[in-house]
Design a protein around this motif. Structure first.
Motif, mmCIF file in Angstrom:
data_model
loop_
_atom_site.group_PDB
_atom_site.id
_atom_site.type_symbol
_atom_site.label_atom_id
_atom_site.label_comp_id
_atom_site.label_asym_id
_atom_site.label_seq_id
_atom_site.Cartn_x
_atom_site.Cartn_y
_atom_site.Cartn_z
ATOM 1 N N ILE A 148 22.667 86.579 97.155
ATOM 2 C CA ILE A 148 23.648 86.908 98.187
ATOM 3 C C ILE A 148 23.906 85.640 98.982
ATOM 4 O O ILE A 148 22.992 85.064 99.576
ATOM 5 C CB ILE A 148 23.136 88.022 99.117
ATOM 6 C CG1 ILE A 148 22.825 89.284 98.306
ATOM 7 C CG2 ILE A 148 24.158 88.319 100.207
ATOM 8 C CD1 ILE A 148 22.100 90.354 99.102
ATOM 9 N N TYR A 149 25.153 85.184 98.980
ATOM 10 C CA TYR A 149 25.493 83.907 99.605
ATOM 11 C C TYR A 149 26.719 84.082 100.492
ATOM 12 O O TYR A 149 27.737 84.639 100.063
ATOM 13 C CB TYR A 149 25.776 82.862 98.525
ATOM 14 C CG TYR A 149 26.298 81.542 99.045
ATOM 15 C CD1 TYR A 149 25.437 80.624 99.637
ATOM 16 C CD2 TYR A 149 27.642 81.210 98.928
ATOM 17 C CE1 TYR A 149 25.923 79.410 100.104
ATOM 18 C CE2 TYR A 149 28.126 79.993 99.385
ATOM 19 C CZ TYR A 149 27.258 79.100 99.972
ATOM 20 O OH TYR A 149 27.722 77.898 100.436
ATOM 21 N N VAL A 150 26.621 83.644 101.738
ATOM 22 C CA VAL A 150 27.734 83.685 102.683
ATOM 23 C C VAL A 150 27.785 82.361 103.417
ATOM 24 O O VAL A 150 26.752 81.831 103.851
ATOM 25 C CB VAL A 150 27.584 84.840 103.702
ATOM 26 C CG1 VAL A 150 28.746 84.832 104.683
ATOM 27 C CG2 VAL A 150 27.489 86.184 102.999
ATOM 28 N N ASN A 151 28.986 81.835 103.567
ATOM 29 C CA ASN A 151 29.171 80.528 104.182
ATOM 30 C C ASN A 151 30.373 80.593 105.108
ATOM 31 O O ASN A 151 31.456 81.017 104.687
ATOM 32 C CB ASN A 151 29.385 79.500 103.069
ATOM 33 C CG ASN A 151 29.568 78.097 103.597
ATOM 34 O OD1 ASN A 151 30.577 77.822 104.217
ATOM 35 N ND2 ASN A 151 28.637 77.227 103.312
ATOM 36 N N ALA A 152 30.206 80.238 106.381
ATOM 37 C CA ALA A 152 31.310 80.308 107.339
ATOM 38 C C ALA A 152 31.139 79.264 108.420
ATOM 39 O O ALA A 152 30.032 78.817 108.698
ATOM 40 C CB ALA A 152 31.387 81.696 107.960
ATOM 41 N N GLY A 153 32.246 78.897 109.059
ATOM 42 C CA GLY A 153 32.199 77.917 110.131
ATOM 43 C C GLY A 153 33.583 77.449 110.505
ATOM 44 O O GLY A 153 34.578 78.060 110.131
ATOM 45 N N LEU A 198 28.253 87.039 95.271
ATOM 46 C CA LEU A 198 27.300 88.136 95.085
ATOM 47 C C LEU A 198 26.958 88.230 93.604
ATOM 48 O O LEU A 198 27.829 88.504 92.777
ATOM 49 C CB LEU A 198 27.901 89.458 95.571
ATOM 50 C CG LEU A 198 27.021 90.701 95.381
ATOM 51 C CD1 LEU A 198 25.777 90.617 96.256
ATOM 52 C CD2 LEU A 198 27.813 91.969 95.677
ATOM 53 N N GLU A 199 25.687 87.983 93.284
ATOM 54 C CA GLU A 199 25.242 88.112 91.902
ATOM 55 C C GLU A 199 25.153 89.584 91.518
ATOM 56 O O GLU A 199 24.536 90.387 92.224
ATOM 57 C CB GLU A 199 23.870 87.465 91.713
ATOM 58 C CG GLU A 199 23.920 85.970 91.511
ATOM 59 C CD GLU A 199 22.560 85.419 91.107
ATOM 60 O OE1 GLU A 199 22.486 84.209 90.864
ATOM 61 O OE2 GLU A 199 21.580 86.189 91.040
ATOM 62 N N VAL A 200 25.739 89.935 90.388
ATOM 63 C CA VAL A 200 25.630 91.283 89.849
ATOM 64 C C VAL A 200 24.485 91.348 88.835
ATOM 65 O O VAL A 200 23.642 92.241 88.884
ATOM 66 C CB VAL A 200 26.955 91.716 89.191
ATOM 67 C CG1 VAL A 200 26.837 93.149 88.647
ATOM 68 C CG2 VAL A 200 28.100 91.623 90.186
ATOM 69 N N VAL A 201 24.443 90.375 87.926
ATOM 70 C CA VAL A 201 23.392 90.277 86.914
ATOM 71 C C VAL A 201 23.042 88.802 86.751
ATOM 72 O O VAL A 201 23.921 87.944 86.760
ATOM 73 C CB VAL A 201 23.858 90.842 85.548
ATOM 74 C CG1 VAL A 201 22.761 90.674 84.494
ATOM 75 C CG2 VAL A 201 24.256 92.301 85.668
ATOM 76 N N ASN A 202 21.737 88.511 86.595
ATOM 77 C CA ASN A 202 21.293 87.148 86.314
ATOM 78 C C ASN A 202 19.962 87.227 85.577
ATOM 79 O O ASN A 202 18.960 87.682 86.136
ATOM 80 C CB ASN A 202 21.158 86.326 87.594
ATOM 81 C CG ASN A 202 21.017 84.842 87.309
ATOM 82 O OD1 ASN A 202 20.828 84.421 86.171
ATOM 83 N ND2 ASN A 202 21.117 84.033 88.359
ATOM 84 N N ILE A 203 19.945 86.793 84.330
ATOM 85 C CA ILE A 203 18.766 86.899 83.467
ATOM 86 C C ILE A 203 18.579 85.585 82.711
ATOM 87 O O ILE A 203 19.554 84.960 82.287
ATOM 88 C CB ILE A 203 18.918 88.062 82.455
ATOM 89 C CG1 ILE A 203 19.018 89.400 83.195
ATOM 90 C CG2 ILE A 203 17.759 88.090 81.458
ATOM 91 C CD1 ILE A 203 19.323 90.573 82.293
ATOM 92 N N GLY A 204 17.312 85.181 82.551
ATOM 93 C CA GLY A 204 17.003 83.992 81.773
ATOM 94 C C GLY A 204 15.672 84.147 81.066
ATOM 95 O O GLY A 204 14.776 84.835 81.562
ATOM 96 N N PHE A 205 15.532 83.504 79.897
ATOM 97 C CA PHE A 205 14.271 83.595 79.170
ATOM 98 C C PHE A 205 14.154 82.449 78.166
ATOM 99 O O PHE A 205 15.155 81.940 77.649
ATOM 100 C CB PHE A 205 14.147 84.935 78.436
ATOM 101 C CG PHE A 205 15.327 85.269 77.561
ATOM 102 C CD1 PHE A 205 15.370 84.861 76.229
ATOM 103 C CD2 PHE A 205 16.397 85.985 78.082
ATOM 104 C CE1 PHE A 205 16.458 85.178 75.424
ATOM 105 C CE2 PHE A 205 17.487 86.297 77.288
ATOM 106 C CZ PHE A 205 17.515 85.890 75.959
ATOM 107 N N LYS A 206 12.909 82.069 77.907
ATOM 108 C CA LYS A 206 12.606 81.029 76.933
ATOM 109 C C LYS A 206 12.733 81.600 75.526
ATOM 110 O O LYS A 206 12.407 82.757 75.279
ATOM 111 C CB LYS A 206 11.195 80.489 77.164
ATOM 112 C CG LYS A 206 10.797 79.354 76.228
ATOM 113 C CD LYS A 206 9.337 78.958 76.436
ATOM 114 C CE LYS A 206 9.159 78.255 77.777
ATOM 115 N NZ LYS A 206 7.782 77.676 77.881
#
Length: 474
Positions: free
Chosen positions: A58-63, A103-111
């Motif tokens: 979850i990432y939000v950036n404002a200014g 907003l990440e919905v899915v994020n998967i990683g594997f060797k």
């Protein structure tokens, strides 16, 4: 507050969220799996992971560049009209307005390749909102003052420069550890645009001079184009309320929108246990807009004579004043507005990251925490410099960051940053990553000195998420 001050105020509010999309806290924070998203070639500290759906990133950036909410609304005895005036005249055409949310919905990683395999696969999807605008200085002054006090001044229409989009990004990546010294990664992306509006290559002038047959002569030379996709269908008769809008937009998030392709690339090079060098390029790509497209153009040149254009008398109790509507009708007759549906292409905002890292201190050892393992065998401290640059319509947005990283315990890592850019010279950030029972929680916050009063902040950025990590087996 007069109408012209209200117009300037609305212009300010429309661009109150600004900042370059710099993730300096996440970059090289290798215990966090999402660091692969900013450098596909970063060192990998696990044999697999999956992000908790919707909560992993979850990432939000404002200014705001050179202006904060406090400057306008502070209860400091300064007249509000004076604050608006100061805002209109102090902001420059190069000041940037920006908001970014992911907003990440899915994020998967594997060797892959077994216990001794050196290849790694990632895939996932995230939703993104990106709005970018340069402050329209000449147009704001024209709205605030009107044209009568500015005889002979040419107002520049190129100050109108704005870009906004809502999209979904599907990605798949490959990482290869060539040796303990070198690794690289590449990620392919499919962009599914939900809605887009772009107007970045405008030109022209508006100027008022002494007239021959009347008091003033107003000359307009215009080459303005606004490109949109995904917007026209939202005005159809069957769209009534938020639910209908969502129903129209939802399929576009699942590859039914305007599509594009992109690529990320990154490397990590450690010539020895002390020094590490990293670099990455993100979003080298494009989106081709050919569905639900409308492009609005205002091109031509003409001159009209009158006493004074009613910039300070736009509205009355029933809406547009008659004088203003007559002016609009006359301009529309002189400058036919074309609405065309030809496809167009937008380029993604390419981002560059690079860093030089010095590792030092005692050895944590590969057995110090079963969720980490490093190419340099676990030195517990790092300091370094990071460079960030992002391509934008007028010029790149650049930031330089100094950082300190520390392994505090088996379950806790921290990173502190000091960043200098056009928005702030005192941006201090702090990030932490924790590991308990194979669960990873991370929290990264920027510009901490302003948190005691966020209204004074020129920029604020926060990122957090939860992952489940499959640790490296020794």
């Amino acid at each position: 507050m007069t109408n012209k001050q209200a117009i300037a105020f609305l212009l300010f509010i429309s661009g109150i969220c600004t900042y370059a999309q710099n993730k300096q806290l996440l970059y090289n924070f290798t215990e966090i799996p999402q660091s692969l998203m900013v450098n596909p070639g970063t060192a990998i500290q696990n044999r697999g992971y999956f992000g908790i759906p919707v909560l992993s990133g979850i990432y939000v950036n404002a200014g705001s560049s050179n202006m904060s909410v406090y400057d306008l609304f502070a209860d400091n005895g300064v007249d509000f009209n004076a604050k608006v005036s100061n805002m209109v005249y102090s902001l420059k055409a190069g000041d940037v307005q920006r908001v970014n949310q992911q907003l990440e919905v899915v994020n998967i990683g594997f060797k892959i390749g077994g216990h001794f395999g050196k290849s790694y696969i990632t895939f996932g999807a995230y939703q993104e909102i990106d709005f970018f605008n340069y402050w329209p200085k000449d147009l704001a002054i024209l709205a605030y003052e009107g044209n009568a006090p500015n005889i002979g001044r040419a107002f520049n229409l190129s100050h109108f420069n704005v870009k906004g989009e809502l999209l979904t990004v599907y990605h798949a990546g490959y990482h290869k550890k060539v040796s303990d010294r070198f690794s690289y990664g590449v990620r392919g992306k499919i962009y599914s645009s939900i809605i887009d509006f772009t107007s970045t290559k405008n030109s022209g002038t508006f100027i008022t001079t002494e007239g021959e047959n009347n008091f003033y002569r107003h000359a307009l030379v215009s080459n303005v184009e606004v490109k949109t996709s995904g917007y026209a269908s939202l005005r159809e008769d069957d769209v009534n309320g938020g639910r209908d809008i969502v129903n129209k937009m939802m399929p576009r998030a699942f590859l039914a929108g305007n599509l594009g392709l992109g690529i990320d690339f990154g490397i990590t090079y450690s010539p020895n246990e002390t020094w590490t060098y990293t670099a990455s390029i993100q979003d080298l790509g494009f989106i081709y807009h050919n569905k639900d497209v409308e492009r609005y153009t205002l091109k031509g040149q003409d001159a009209i004579e009158g006493i004074e254009l009613p910039f300070d008398d736009i509205f009355n109790d029933t809406g547009l004043s008659n004088n203003w509507q007559e002016l609009v009708d006359e301009i529309e007759e002189a400058f036919p507005r074309d609405t065309i549906r030809d496809p167009y292409t937008t380029m993604r905002p390419v981002k560059l990251n690079a860093a030089a890292i010095y590792n030092f201190g005692g050895y944590a050892g590969k057995n110090a925490c079963d969720c980490t393992a490093s190419g340099f065998d676990g030195l517990i401290n790092s300091v370094g410099l990071q460079l960030f640059a992002e391509k934008r319509p007028k010029h790149p947005e650049v930031a330089l960051t100094a950082f300190y990283y520390r392994r505090l315990a088996q379950a806790l890592r921290i990173k502190a940053t000091y960043t200098v850019d056009k928005f702030s010279k005192k941006n201090i950030g702090l990030g932490l990553s924790t590991h308990f029972a194979n669960f990873n929680f991370y929290l990264l916050a920027d510009n901490l000195l302003e948190y005691y009063n966020l209204a004074k902040a020129n920029n604020v950025s926060i990122q957090l998420g939860f992952n489940y990590i499959f640790p490296i087996r020794n």
